[in-house]
Design an enzyme around this catalytic site. Structure first.
Site, PDB file in Angstrom:
ATOM      1  N   TYR A  44      18.802   6.177   7.274  1.00  0.00           N
ATOM      2  CA  TYR A  44      18.150   5.485   6.146  1.00  0.00           C
ATOM      3  C   TYR A  44      19.214   5.050   5.132  1.00  0.00           C
ATOM      4  O   TYR A  44      19.240   3.895   4.692  1.00  0.00           O
ATOM      5  CB  TYR A  44      17.144   6.454   5.518  1.00  0.00           C
ATOM      6  CG  TYR A  44      16.543   6.033   4.196  1.00  0.00           C
ATOM      7  CD1 TYR A  44      15.688   4.949   4.106  1.00  0.00           C
ATOM      8  CD2 TYR A  44      16.802   6.778   3.037  1.00  0.00           C
ATOM      9  CE1 TYR A  44      15.104   4.598   2.892  1.00  0.00           C
ATOM     10  CE2 TYR A  44      16.219   6.434   1.826  1.00  0.00           C
ATOM     11  CZ  TYR A  44      15.376   5.346   1.762  1.00  0.00           C
ATOM     12  OH  TYR A  44      14.814   5.004   0.562  1.00  0.00           O
ATOM     13  N   ILE A  75       0.603  -3.415   6.473  1.00  0.00           N
ATOM     14  CA  ILE A  75       0.280  -3.423   7.908  1.00  0.00           C
ATOM     15  C   ILE A  75      -1.180  -3.055   8.178  1.00  0.00           C
ATOM     16  O   ILE A  75      -1.713  -3.360   9.232  1.00  0.00           O
ATOM     17  CB  ILE A  75       1.268  -2.510   8.669  1.00  0.00           C
ATOM     18  CG1 ILE A  75       1.302  -2.860  10.152  1.00  0.00           C
ATOM     19  CG2 ILE A  75       0.996  -1.038   8.417  1.00  0.00           C
ATOM     20  CD1 ILE A  75       2.602  -2.493  10.825  1.00  0.00           C
ATOM     21  N   ARG A  76      -1.854  -2.438   7.221  1.00  0.00           N
ATOM     22  CA  ARG A  76      -3.249  -2.000   7.459  1.00  0.00           C
ATOM     23  C   ARG A  76      -4.208  -3.184   7.517  1.00  0.00           C
ATOM     24  O   ARG A  76      -4.036  -4.170   6.797  1.00  0.00           O
ATOM     25  CB  ARG A  76      -3.682  -1.045   6.340  1.00  0.00           C
ATOM     26  CG  ARG A  76      -2.907   0.247   6.379  1.00  0.00           C
ATOM     27  CD  ARG A  76      -3.706   1.511   6.203  1.00  0.00           C
ATOM     28  NE  ARG A  76      -4.720   1.470   5.189  1.00  0.00           N
ATOM     29  CZ  ARG A  76      -4.627   2.120   4.019  1.00  0.00           C
ATOM     30  NH1 ARG A  76      -3.552   2.800   3.698  1.00  0.00           N
ATOM     31  NH2 ARG A  76      -5.635   2.097   3.181  1.00  0.00           N
ATOM     32  N   LEU A  96       0.821  -1.218   0.000  1.00  0.00           N
ATOM     33  CA  LEU A  96       0.000   0.000   0.000  1.00  0.00           C
ATOM     34  C   LEU A  96       0.852   1.264   0.000  1.00  0.00           C
ATOM     35  O   LEU A  96       0.336   2.368   0.097  1.00  0.00           O
ATOM     36  CB  LEU A  96      -0.940   0.005   1.218  1.00  0.00           C
ATOM     37  CG  LEU A  96      -1.918  -1.169   1.282  1.00  0.00           C
ATOM     38  CD1 LEU A  96      -2.773  -1.074   2.544  1.00  0.00           C
ATOM     39  CD2 LEU A  96      -2.818  -1.209   0.054  1.00  0.00           C
ATOM     40  N   GLY A  97       2.157   1.113  -0.107  1.00  0.00           N
ATOM     41  CA  GLY A  97       3.052   2.265  -0.136  1.00  0.00           C
ATOM     42  C   GLY A  97       3.120   2.873  -1.530  1.00  0.00           C
ATOM     43  O   GLY A  97       2.458   2.413  -2.460  1.00  0.00           O
ATOM     44  N   GLN A  98       3.958   3.893  -1.664  1.00  0.00           N
ATOM     45  CA  GLN A  98       4.023   4.640  -2.929  1.00  0.00           C
ATOM     46  C   GLN A  98       4.416   3.737  -4.102  1.00  0.00           C
ATOM     47  O   GLN A  98       3.808   3.792  -5.168  1.00  0.00           O
ATOM     48  CB  GLN A  98       5.019   5.802  -2.803  1.00  0.00           C
ATOM     49  CG  GLN A  98       4.912   6.809  -3.943  1.00  0.00           C
ATOM     50  CD  GLN A  98       6.134   7.698  -4.093  1.00  0.00           C
ATOM     51  OE1 GLN A  98       7.162   7.481  -3.435  1.00  0.00           O
ATOM     52  NE2 GLN A  98       6.048   8.689  -4.953  1.00  0.00           N
ATOM     53  N   LYS A 129      20.387   1.337   4.007  1.00  0.00           N
ATOM     54  CA  LYS A 129      20.357   0.885   2.604  1.00  0.00           C
ATOM     55  C   LYS A 129      21.744   0.382   2.173  1.00  0.00           C
ATOM     56  O   LYS A 129      21.858  -0.636   1.487  1.00  0.00           O
ATOM     57  CB  LYS A 129      19.887   2.015   1.678  1.00  0.00           C
ATOM     58  CG  LYS A 129      18.414   2.359   1.821  1.00  0.00           C
ATOM     59  CD  LYS A 129      17.522   1.218   1.376  1.00  0.00           C
ATOM     60  CE  LYS A 129      16.050   1.502   1.505  1.00  0.00           C
ATOM     61  NZ  LYS A 129      15.189   0.340   1.271  1.00  0.00           N
TER      62      LYS A 129
HETATM   63  C1  AKB Z   1      13.751   9.731   0.357  1.00  0.00           C
HETATM   64  O1  AKB Z   1      13.680  10.907   0.018  1.00  0.00           O
HETATM   65  O2  AKB Z   1      14.061   9.347   1.489  1.00  0.00           O
HETATM   66  C2  AKB Z   1      13.486   8.668  -0.693  1.00  0.00           C
HETATM   67  C3  AKB Z   1      14.738   8.190  -1.335  1.00  0.00           C
HETATM   68  C4  AKB Z   1      15.521   9.108  -2.173  1.00  0.00           C
HETATM   69  O3  AKB Z   1      15.095   7.064  -1.185  1.00  0.00           O
HETATM   70  N1  AKB Z   1      12.583   9.156  -1.673  1.00  0.00           N
END
Ligand code: AKB
Length: 317
Positions: free
Chosen positions: A145, A38-39, A13-15, A149
Site C-alpha cells: 500500500y 462499486i455498489r 461510499l468509503g470512510q 502511494k
Molecule cells: C491504513 O491504516 O492503512 C490507513 C492509512 C494510514 O493510510 N488508514
C-alpha cells in the site's frame, strides 16, 4: 453557495467518501456532485443520490462517464489499504496504481480542472524519522500500500509537470470517523474501539498498548482536503503530497480517554501482523509545509475528538 462546479467522487461510499460527498454537496449543491462507487444503485440510500455504480477498473466505463460529463473536479478515493494490501499484494498494486493512472490520463484527455487523490503516512518506512517526520524525508515504505502511494505521488507530480494537470494530494494519517467504517487499514483500531465502548463490550486491540501513530479526526481531514483544493495553485510548493498532522496517540492513551467517558470499559492487547506495519510508520508528522503553503491547522485534540465521537457514533450494523 459556490457554483459552476461539477464534481465526481469515486469511492463515495468509503470512510472518507461519505463525509466528503456530504460536505461537497453542502457547498456546491446536491445535483452538482455525482457519487460513484462499486455498489449497485439499488443498495444505496436515497440521500446518497445522485449516484452511479462504477468499477474504477473498468476503463471503458470510466472513460464514457468522464467523456459524457464535463467534470470540473474528480476526487479519486478508491483504494486497498495497508492491512488488506498485505493479504493480497498483487491486487492492491493493480487497483491502487491502475485506477490512478486511468484517472490521471482521462483527466488530461477530457480537461478536468482539478483532481484530488489521497496519499498516506504509509509512504514512510522503518528508516524514516519516527518523530516529526519531515515533508522531504526518507520514504522507503515496507507495505505494498505504501509503495503504491509513494509511486502514485510521483505520478501525480509527473502529470502536473508534463501535462499541467492540477492534481493535489495529502498524506492522511489514520482517520477516525463515526459514519461508515474504515476497511482494511492498520489504524482501524482507533475507530473499532469506539464501537466496542458504546456496545458495552471489551475491546481486543490488534496493536500493542504503546504503539503511537499519527491520527486525525475526519472533520479535520475533510476540512484539510477542501482547504488544499481551494488554495491558489501558485501557493502550492508540493506536487507529490503534503504531510498532514493533527494527533498522535497510543492505544492505551485513546483507551484511557474513552474510559473517562465510558466507565467500566475494558481493553486487552493481542498484537497481530498489523503491529509490524504500525512499527514501520512514524509516530508523529511535521506538517509545517502545509501550514505555510495553505494555512493548515487542526482543530481537534484527543479529548475533543473522543467526546464528539461518543456523542455521534452510529454503531456498526
Ligand atoms: C491504513 O491504516 O492503512 C490507513 C492509512 C494510514 O493510510 N488508514
Amino acid at each position: 453557495m459556490k457554483q459552476k462546479e461539477y464534481i465526481l467522487i469515486i469511492g463515495a461510499l468509503g470512510q472518507i467518501g461519505r463525509e466528503l460527498t456530504d460536505e461537497l454537496r453542502e457547498r456546491y449543491g446536491k445535483e452538482n456532485v455525482l457519487a460513484a462507487d462499486i455498489r449497485p444503485k439499488e443498495d444505496v440510500s436515497f440521500e446518497k443520490q445522485p449516484y452511479i455504480q462504477l468499477n474504477v477498473m473498468d476503463k471503458e466505463a470510466l472513460e464514457s462517464l468522464i467523456a459524457e460529463n464535463k467534470f470540473t473536479q474528480i476526487y479519486h478515493l478508491a483504494a486497498m489499504l495497508s492491512a488488506s494490501g498485505e493479504r493480497n499484494p498483487q491486487a492492491a498494486w493493480t487497483l491502487n496504481m491502475e485506477s490512478l493512472l486511468s484517472i490521471l490520463d482521462l483527466s488530461v484527455k477530457y480537461k478536468v480542472g482539478k483532481v484530488f487523490w489521497p496519499s498516506s503516512i504509509a509512504v514512510f518506512g522503518p528508516d524514516s524519522a519516527k518523530q516529526n517526520c519531515p515533508q522531504q524525508g526518507v520514504t522507503e515504505p515496507s507495505t505494498i500500500y505504501g509503495i503504491s502511494k509513494a509511486a502514485g505521488e510521483y505520478w501525480c507530480k509527473y502529470y502536473f509537470e508534463k501535462h499541467g494537470l492540477d492534481v493535489r494530494s495529502v498524506r492522511y494519517p489514520g482517520l477516525i470517523s463515526y459514519t461508515g467504517a474504515p476497511g482494511g487499514g492498520t489504524t482501524d483500531y482507533a475507530v473499532d474501539i469506539f464501537h466496542s465502548a458504546v456496545k458495552g463490550e471489551k475491546y481486543t486491540c490488534f496493536l500493542k498498548e504503546d504503539t503511537a501513530l499519527p491520527m486525525m479526526y475526519m472533520h479535520d481531514a475533510i476540512r484539510a482536503t477542501l482547504e488544499l483544493m481551494d488554495a491558489p495553485s501558485e501557493s502550492l510548493s508540493v506536487r507529490t503530497a503534503y504531510n498532514l498532522s493533527a494527533l498522535s496517540f497510543t492505544p492505551k492513551e485513546i483507551y484511557e480517554q474513552i474510559a473517562k467517558e465510558v466507565p467500566g470499559f475494558e481493553i486487552s492487547y493481542v498484537p497481530d501482523f498489523r503491529q509490524q506495519i504500525a512499527d514501520s510508520w512514524p509516530q508523529s508528522i511535521d506538517d509545517s509545509v502545509a501550514s505555510k503553503d495553505w494555512g493548515w491547522k487542526p482543530a481537534f485534540d484527543l479529548q475533543k475528538m473522543v467526546k464528539d465521537m461518543l456523542s455521534n457514533i452510529e454503531v456498526y450494523p
